[in-house]
Design an enzyme around this catalytic site. Sequence first.
Site, PDB file in Angstrom:
ATOM      1  N   ALA A  65       0.854  -1.189   0.000  1.00  0.00           N
ATOM      2  CA  ALA A  65       0.000   0.000   0.000  1.00  0.00           C
ATOM      3  C   ALA A  65       0.891   1.242   0.000  1.00  0.00           C
ATOM      4  O   ALA A  65       2.002   1.220   0.546  1.00  0.00           O
ATOM      5  CB  ALA A  65      -0.901  -0.019   1.226  1.00  0.00           C
ATOM      6  N   GLY A 109       0.689  -4.882   1.350  1.00  0.00           N
ATOM      7  CA  GLY A 109      -0.471  -5.006   0.467  1.00  0.00           C
ATOM      8  C   GLY A 109      -0.151  -5.744  -0.828  1.00  0.00           C
ATOM      9  O   GLY A 109      -1.034  -6.358  -1.432  1.00  0.00           O
ATOM     10  N   GLU A 112      -0.445  -9.265   0.105  1.00  0.00           N
ATOM     11  CA  GLU A 112      -1.875  -9.531   0.346  1.00  0.00           C
ATOM     12  C   GLU A 112      -2.636  -9.635  -0.970  1.00  0.00           C
ATOM     13  O   GLU A 112      -3.529 -10.474  -1.125  1.00  0.00           O
ATOM     14  CB  GLU A 112      -2.455  -8.416   1.227  1.00  0.00           C
ATOM     15  N   GLU A 132       4.470  -4.550   7.743  1.00  0.00           N
ATOM     16  CA  GLU A 132       3.707  -3.411   8.273  1.00  0.00           C
ATOM     17  C   GLU A 132       4.115  -3.055   9.700  1.00  0.00           C
ATOM     18  O   GLU A 132       4.052  -1.896  10.102  1.00  0.00           O
ATOM     19  CB  GLU A 132       2.198  -3.723   8.230  1.00  0.00           C
TER      20      GLU A 132
END
Length: 258
Positions: A65, A109, A112, A132
């Site tokens: 992200a 992300g 993910e 993260e």
Amino acid sequence: MSYEFILTRTEGRVGIAQFNRPKAYNALSPELMQELMHSLETFDADDDIGCIIVTGSEKVFSAGADIKYMARAAAPADMLNSPLIGQWDRLAKISKPVIAAVSGFALGGGCELAMTCDMIVASESARFGQPEIKLGVAPGMGGSQRLTRAIGKSKSMEMCLTGRMMSAEEAERSNLIVRVVPQADLIADVLKTAATIAAMPPMATIANKEMVNSAFEMTLDQGLIVERRIFQILTASEDKKEGMAAFIEKREGQWKGR
Ligand code: CAA
């Protein structure tokens, strides 16, 4: 289809979506995610496409992200209302099989997103991780759940708590990915699998995907009921009649998707 952050192309019945934000290591901004989901949903709605590949560059699948975007969020509501959140649910709802072809970093992300796809094939350079924690947060798009289901509690716990990266070889050994292939062969290898899937009877393809996903979301009893019902429904399909006739007559099946 033409986008700023996603390149799309087709190879026969396979649709390919490729991240194209190299300067930011394919960081997942809201704009990139919206373009990605639009491209995948367009492939999903296209009868001429039977399987989809999501990929990045040789150097990076996606570094996660967009940290510069997330750094501006100060309150839960900033994330709750963010166009970044919720896009993963759209990916999970694509009905056709989606294969992640991963080279280089697949972090946060990015990892993910790859895990939300139906399977991952990686090149030797792939590095997976959920870093993260080093940013003072935690996975937010399914990392703690999908990684744990894929590789088990101890290893997932270690990955999430240390933020360390996992090599492609370790990812294969840990059942996170289907296989590791040489960098130069990655797209050709994944295209071969995707083309095989895309040539299967369309209804049976979607049914098989739904069934395997049910194994993650239901109890065994519930999953077995879903499997049996879908199997019974497929019994009445034209493609079932054709598939069995083709086997008996020793010829290739001609699918109608009905
Ligand atoms: N978001 C925004 N920009 C990013 C980024 C990210 N996730 N990852 C890398 N970039 C940018 C860098 O800021 C840098 O841009 P500038 O040249 O403008 O400074 C460029 O990409 C190259 O990055 P590096 O100079 O750091 O390259 P490197 O080769 O030294 O290191 C890396 C590569 C190990 C991937 C490192 O960039 C890195 O650790 N990136 C962050 C990985 C990360 O923490 N991902 C998780 C994000 S949080 C998340 O995803 C939350 C969630 O679950 C929802």
